[in-house]
Write a protein that holds these residues in place. Structure first.
Motif, mmCIF file in Angstrom:
data_model
loop_
_atom_site.group_PDB
_atom_site.id
_atom_site.type_symbol
_atom_site.label_atom_id
_atom_site.label_comp_id
_atom_site.label_asym_id
_atom_site.label_seq_id
_atom_site.Cartn_x
_atom_site.Cartn_y
_atom_site.Cartn_z
ATOM 1 N N VAL A 1 0.803 -1.061 -0.102
ATOM 2 C CA VAL A 1 -0.088 -0.074 0.102
ATOM 3 C C VAL A 1 0.886 1.186 -0.020
ATOM 4 O O VAL A 1 0.771 2.260 -0.912
ATOM 5 N N PHE A 2 1.791 1.126 0.855
ATOM 6 C CA PHE A 2 2.685 2.404 0.987
ATOM 7 C C PHE A 2 3.656 2.729 -0.017
ATOM 8 O O PHE A 2 3.965 3.688 -0.438
ATOM 9 N N GLY A 3 4.088 1.731 -0.709
ATOM 10 C CA GLY A 3 4.832 1.523 -1.944
ATOM 11 C C GLY A 3 4.199 2.246 -2.925
ATOM 12 O O GLY A 3 4.736 3.011 -3.910
ATOM 13 N N LEU A 4 2.792 1.537 -3.141
ATOM 14 C CA LEU A 4 1.960 2.283 -4.389
ATOM 15 C C LEU A 4 1.787 3.498 -4.028
ATOM 16 O O LEU A 4 1.504 4.452 -4.923
ATOM 17 N N LEU B 1 -6.496 1.085 -6.224
ATOM 18 C CA LEU B 1 -5.888 0.507 -7.245
ATOM 19 C C LEU B 1 -5.259 -1.049 -6.893
ATOM 20 O O LEU B 1 -5.722 -1.892 -7.726
ATOM 21 N N LEU B 2 -5.070 -1.223 -5.642
ATOM 22 C CA LEU B 2 -4.757 -2.778 -5.162
ATOM 23 C C LEU B 2 -6.003 -3.349 -5.320
ATOM 24 O O LEU B 2 -5.799 -4.785 -5.533
ATOM 25 N N LEU B 3 -7.006 -2.893 -5.020
ATOM 26 C CA LEU B 3 -8.329 -3.673 -4.972
ATOM 27 C C LEU B 3 -9.046 -4.092 -6.308
ATOM 28 O O LEU B 3 -9.633 -4.873 -6.577
ATOM 29 N N HIS B 4 -8.471 -3.226 -7.585
ATOM 30 C CA HIS B 4 -8.789 -3.364 -8.683
ATOM 31 C C HIS B 4 -7.628 -3.590 -9.827
ATOM 32 O O HIS B 4 -7.273 -2.674 -10.418
ATOM 33 N N PRO B 5 -7.098 -4.751 -9.851
ATOM 34 C CA PRO B 5 -5.930 -5.106 -10.386
ATOM 35 C C PRO B 5 -6.021 -4.802 -11.969
ATOM 36 O O PRO B 5 -5.125 -4.437 -12.507
ATOM 37 N N ARG B 6 -7.288 -5.045 -12.430
ATOM 38 C CA ARG B 6 -7.288 -4.864 -13.746
ATOM 39 C C ARG B 6 -7.198 -3.386 -14.288
ATOM 40 O O ARG B 6 -6.594 -3.092 -15.438
#
Length: 213
Positions: free
Chosen positions: A28-31, A196-201
């Motif tokens: 999370v923090f990296g993204l 964004l992490l919850l929606h990889p597409r």
């Protein structure tokens, strides 16, 4: 005495949970760092249209600070000759009129001719913005666009526009409350990273392939 294999199970489980929690936190923090760095950079270049994503309208049809900053940034790009059209995208929220119509009124007061502006007044999310604005843009024959929004919002916005087949550059409205306040900037950037992490597409969307010459 319980067998050693059973007594060690809670310890292994705790270690596994700590590893998973650490990986998620770093992810999370990296993204979030990537989202923030991406959003602060100006990427506008020659385009067919500038698309402005809506934000809250205050009572009485007054533009919020974010809506004003985004519109002013789009007007600046139009006056620089980046694109011949502005597309304002945003439906009616808590307070009418639509976000798009409030942006239009402000842009024309700032000197943009009404005929250079196009409205998309049905969207209520970033996904809607991209899908419905893309339909308008195709009707205009536009393929390359510059998307204007708050910095924290731009990476996810670009990805949604890519999913709709558009070649996208981004331009940040830096003078918004959520960018100028360190606490707000941190909160909204982390929130975007989680989305964004919850929606990889969406996260993995690639730029469309250029048409063959």
């Amino acid at each position: 005495m319980p067998p050693s294999s059973l007594s060690s199970t809670p310890g292994r489980l705790r270690r596994l949970l700590l590893v998973v929690a650490g990986a998620l936190t770093c992810g999370v923090f990296g993204l979030a760092w990537v989202v923030d760095r991406f959003g602060q950079r100006e990427r506008a270049g020659d385009a067919d249209a500038v698309v402005v994503l809506g934000a809250r309208v205050l009572p009485g049809g007054v533009p919020s600070g974010a809506l004003r900053a985004r519109t002013e940034k789009a007007v600046e790009l139009y006056q620089r000759g980046v694109a011949p059209r502005l597309v304002f995208s945003g439906g009616v929220g808590v307070n009418p009129p639509s976000e798009a119509r409030v942006m239009l009124a402000l842009a024309t007061r700032l000197g943009v001719p009404p005929e250079a502006c196009v409205l998309e007044e049905e969207s209520h999310s970033t996904e809607d913005n991209a899908r419905l604005a893309a339909k308008v843009l195709r009707e205009l024959g536009a393929r390359r666009v510059v998307v204007v929004s708050d910095p924290y919002h731009l990476l996810r916005a670009r990805q949604y526009f890519r999913l709709n087949g558009l070649d996208v550059a981004t331009s940040p409205a830096l003078e918004t409350e959520r960018n100028l306040s360190p606490v707000d900037r941190f909160y909204w950037t982390v929130r975007e990273a989680i989305a964004l992490l919850l929606h990889p597409r969406v996260l993995l969307a690639r730029a469309p392939t250029p048409p063959a010459p």
